[in-house]
Design an enzyme around this catalytic site. Structure first.
Site, PDB file in Angstrom:
ATOM      1  N   ASP A   1       0.922  -1.227  -0.019  1.00 39.98           N
ATOM      2  CA  ASP A   1       0.072  -0.092   0.194  1.00 39.98           C
ATOM      3  C   ASP A   1       0.788   1.279   0.106  1.00 39.98           C
ATOM      4  OD1 ASP A   1      -2.081   1.424   0.185  1.00 39.98           O
ATOM      5  OD2 ASP A   1      -2.806   1.149   2.259  1.00 39.98           O
ATOM      6  N   MET A   2       0.637   2.021  -0.989  1.00 37.97           N
ATOM      7  CA  MET A   2       1.438   3.149  -1.074  1.00 37.97           C
ATOM      8  C   MET A   2       0.997   4.216   0.173  1.00 37.97           C
ATOM      9  SD  MET A   2       3.082   2.468  -3.731  1.00 37.97           S
ATOM     10  CE  MET A   2       4.176   3.958  -3.455  1.00 37.97           C
TER      11      MET A   2
ATOM     12  N   TYR B   1      -1.215  10.084  -3.275  1.00 35.68           N
ATOM     13  CA  TYR B   1      -1.485  11.405  -3.954  1.00 35.68           C
ATOM     14  C   TYR B   1      -0.325  12.334  -3.281  1.00 35.68           C
ATOM     15  CZ  TYR B   1      -5.728   9.523  -5.899  1.00 35.68           C
ATOM     16  OH  TYR B   1      -6.806   8.715  -6.599  1.00 35.68           O
TER      17      TYR B   1
ATOM     18  N   ARG C   1      -1.596  14.885   9.488  1.00 35.84           N
ATOM     19  CA  ARG C   1      -2.560  14.118  10.252  1.00 35.84           C
ATOM     20  C   ARG C   1      -2.255  14.653  11.672  1.00 35.84           C
ATOM     21  NH1 ARG C   1      -3.107   8.314   6.996  1.00 35.84           N
ATOM     22  NH2 ARG C   1      -2.683   9.137   5.044  1.00 35.84           N
TER      23      ARG C   1
ATOM     24  N   ASP D   1      -3.188   2.446  -5.847  1.00 30.26           N
ATOM     25  CA  ASP D   1      -2.250   2.680  -4.999  1.00 30.26           C
ATOM     26  C   ASP D   1      -1.704   1.397  -4.276  1.00 30.26           C
ATOM     27  OD1 ASP D   1      -4.030   3.004  -3.296  1.00 30.26           O
ATOM     28  OD2 ASP D   1      -2.875   4.819  -2.302  1.00 30.26           O
ATOM     29  N   GLU D   2      -2.336   0.297  -4.596  1.00 30.61           N
ATOM     30  CA  GLU D   2      -2.477  -0.818  -3.759  1.00 30.61           C
ATOM     31  C   GLU D   2      -2.176  -1.985  -4.808  1.00 30.61           C
ATOM     32  OE1 GLU D   2      -5.420  -1.432  -0.504  1.00 30.61           O
ATOM     33  OE2 GLU D   2      -6.387   0.008  -2.023  1.00 30.61           O
TER      34      GLU D   2
END
Length: 735
Positions: free
Chosen positions: A18-19, A23, A97, A157-158
């Site tokens: 998983d990136m 984005y 985040r 992206d996975e």
DNA sequence: ACGGATAATACG
DNA sequence: TCGTATTAT
């Protein structure tokens, strides 16, 4: 729900990669990188200590340098459509985040909680968000991650990887326990269930990876973790993206694991810790259970953790949720998941869409057409590059829309989706999409018992539009042995041309049903779409100059209504008709077009055999499209061969064998389906008797289809649903 | 009726 | 088959 084949003893090595906030990474560095990549690519394939590359570090410094005021390490978010409240966030960096910035916040909100946040905008093209740079970056990553085993692109992206083979090979040749050094990246892995509290967690991990008394399956996982660590490093090196990964015995657990330690870390789930992992895991965390099903589980069954599911028998779960979902749930509770990693590096469909919320809703057909054109242009462009890059053709065009209707009661209706055969060429796609829309609109409004009159709006508004292309199949290379088998001498086989000319020629013509309805002159189905407002003043070059976010003007392009006869004919997706139409836009008369369509139907007659093609599945279509009548004999031979090898000859022998034109295309599935449907014979086969080599020669898509026949994974869901589980089965609430 | 654009998949 | 619904990011 996905089912797959649960294998109780699953010794596969599956990874989910998983990136990390893809984005953001992409937006902050991709543009620069593309410059750099050109320089770097010169070095690819060289060894690091190659003299020319003595300055590998130079490369890196270039990268660093060009990355300029890199957003790395800074609170960053990617936002689309800046104008309204700062646009919507679609990705948030980890730094941001920390401030509480969340996806799907507004840009303005984000600024409030994190004033120094960098907002990067999604590119806009044709008045809509354009995700192509991200798609391309995703492809770049996929091309790296697919190096060591079967790779399934799960999203932009996975990926899922099946590393079983590679791990087994490593275990045989080069088992971790024999390694004297273990790469840093591997030692940084997390092993779920391993005590990481000790003074040196690293040492524990190192020990886990190298213990010689581990079970074979854990050793395999350890090997998998080595491989994944390597891949992740390659991704970083070659793309500057970081990613996280999970390594486990199946997809479900791998996916779970990849999210456990982020960013830029990997997690292994050894067999022995599965139950511990699942027992307390909130049910909603499981993939597929984040929505209504998960809610139903909680509310209706009182299941809050995966462990809670253990108390329900498989039968009970099936009773509640159907056989397939029931079994899936039962297995899931036990960490069992038989879904296979599919070999898929490319998407199975392309779509282009946009929403027109609230006050921006489209209220006229003209404005819908305008936006449809934009969407179709993007779609067409993507189809074209898919064709060029991947040699694939899409066969179905689908239109989706969201609509509201004011005043006429509050009965929310769904705007129906419509689809038709996809014809290549931007203008064709535009025309067909518009036709589909009009068919949908008519149906939508018809259900309100509303008279549709020309441009008149009866309070409807379109709040979302999307066009998509699906049923994408690869053009076979033409040199494979099965092809040669079909026609022993190669020259008799018309080599598949990849030029778009050729492809357009081959594009779907009228389907039998359309033909019927056309010829019988009446009944309008989806394909022979309702008469529509004629608007043919613009030609293909016409561009709408359309300022962003300002689409409400609705200048009526002068429309002229053609006679009904003509418009209805024109709207039929027949290539010939359209060709005539385009050549002769302004002067076309009803007569001309009528003649034209007759001609084209007649000329097609010899090639297409009325409606025997109905219900054909991929194989028939494939063979039919590849083989001309002169090759029928060879085709039959091969059919027999395949049938024999699969013990299906009994079935086949009951079928007419002559080469009558209508049966001419009969091929494998026609036999099977025809036979099964009509006579329902008891048929059986032995998987092992089937010559795998022959199957392997088929295009991938067809291989899958055949596999599905041979080893059906799902049972038809005949079980009545328990009405007690109301929430889950309730129709969707209109949003 | 601003949680956007885009996928995959299951079901009927 | 097509069209709808669900899920996810």
């Amino acid at each position: 729900m996905p089912v797959g084949r649960p294998e109780l003893s699953d010794s596969r090595v599956i990874a989910h990669v998983d990136m990390d906030c893809f984005y953001v990474q992409d937006s902050s560095s991709l543009k620069v990188r593309s410059d750099v990549r050109r320089q770097v690519s010169r070095f690819k394939g060289m060894k690091r200590n190659d003299p020319i590359l003595a300055n590998w570090s130079y490369c890196e410094s270039v990268v660093e340098q060009r990355k300029q005021q890199s957003l790395r390490g800074q609170p960053t978010a990617v936002v689309q459509y800046n104008s309204w409240q700062g646009g919507g966030l679609i990705a948030v960096s980890y730094e941001a985040r920390k401030f509480g910035v969340k996806r799907s916040m507004r840009g303005d909100e984000a600024k409030q909680v994190c004033p120094e946040i960098h907002l990067v905008q999604v590119p806009v093209a044709r008045g809509k968000a354009d995700l192509n740079t991200y798609r391309n970056a995703g492809s770049e990553v996929v091309s790296i991650l697919s190096r060591r085993g079967r790779c399934e692109r799960a999203s932009i992206d996975e990926v899922y990887l099946d590393l079983t083979i590679a791990a087994e090979a490593m275990l045989a040749d080069n088992p971790p326990e024999c390694l004297e050094t273990i790469s840093e990246e591997v030692v940084k892995s997390h092993v779920f269930g391993l005590e990481e509290v000790g003074s040196d967690a690293r040492e524990n991990v190192r020990h886990w990876f190298t213990r010689s008394d581990a079970s074979r399956r854990d050793k395999l996982l350890a090997c998998g973790a080595f491989i994944v660590a390597e891949l992740r490093l390659q991704v970083l090196e070659e793309t500057e993206f970081t990613c996280s990964a999970g390594i486990a015995h199946n997809k479900m657990l791998a996916k779970l694991a990849s999210g456990m330690n982020k960013p830029a870390q990997q997690t292994v789930v050894p067999f022995s810790s599965i139950s511990k992992l699942l027992r307390t895991l909130p049910i909603k965390k499981m993939k597929q259970l984040g929505g209504k099903l998960g809610t139903s589980l909680q509310i209706d069954l009182g299941v809050n953790t995966v462990g809670d599911l253990l108390q329900f028998s498989e039968e009970k779960l099936q009773e509640y949720y159907g056989v397939n979902t029931g079994s899936w749930l039962w297995n899931t509770a036990r960490g069992i998941n038989g879904e296979e990693v599919k070999e898929r590096l490319l998407p199975n469909s392309h779509g282009s869409g946009k929403t027109f919320p609230g006050p921006r809703a489209l209220k006229t057909v003209a404005s819908v057409e305008k936006w449809l054109n934009e969407l179709c242009e993007e779609l067409s462009e993507r189809l074209q590059s898919d064709l060029e890059q991947n040699k694939r053709i899409a066969h179905t065009l689908t239109l989706h829309a969201h609509a509201y209707k004011s005043n006429d009661g509050d009965s929310f209706r769904k705007f129906p989706s419509k689809s038709c055969p996809l014809r290549y060429g931007t203008s064709k796609i535009k025309e067909d999409a518009l036709s589909l829309f009009q068919a949908g609109l008519r149906e939508y409004l018809g259900l309100f018992n509303v008279k549709i009159s020309g441009n008149q709006n009866n309070g409807w508004g379109i709040t979302g539009l999307s066009v998509s292309a699906s049923k994408i199949v690869a053009i076979p290379s033409g040199t494979r042995s099965i092809m040669n088998y079909f026609h022993n001498q190669e020259e008799s086989f018309p080599q598949v041309k990849l030029s778009s000319e050729q492809l357009i020629q081959d594009a779907p013509l009228l389907s039998p049903s359309e033909e019927d309805s056309l010829e019988s002159g009446g009944h309008l189905t989806l394909q022979s779409i309702e008469p529509r407002i004629a608007c043919r003043e613009e030609n293909e070059e016409t561009k709408y100059s359309m300022p962003l976010d300002r689409q409400e003007e609705d200048k009526d392009m002068c429309k002229e209504k053609l006679p009904d006869k003509v418009t209805s004919i024109c709207s039929s997706p027949d290539a010939e008709v359209y060709r005539g139409w385009e050549k002769d836009q302004t002067e076309s008369s009803g007569d001309y077009l009528t003649v034209k369509i007759r001609d084209s139907l007649e000329s097609e007659e010899g090639k297409r055999k009325s409606n025997k093609e109905k219900g054909m599945s991929t194989i028939s279509r494939y063979f039919q499209s590849q083989l001309s009548g002169s090759l029928l004999k060879a085709e039959h031979a091969s059919t027999s061969k395949l049938s024999e090898s699969s013990s299906l000859s009994a079935c086949q022998s009951e079928l007419p064998q002559e080469n009558s034109p209508t049966r001419g295309e009969s091929s494998v599935d026609t036999h099977l389906y025809g036979q099964i449907k009509l006579k329902r014979p008891a048929w059986s086969y032995d998987i092992d008797e089937i010559d795998q080599d022959i199957l392997n020669e088929l295009p991938k898509q067809i291989q899958e289809e055949v596999q599905a026949w041979l080893r059906p994974q799902k049972r038809p869901n005949t079980v009545k649903r328990d009405l007690g589980i109301t929430r889950y089965f309730l129709p969707a609430k209109d949003k």
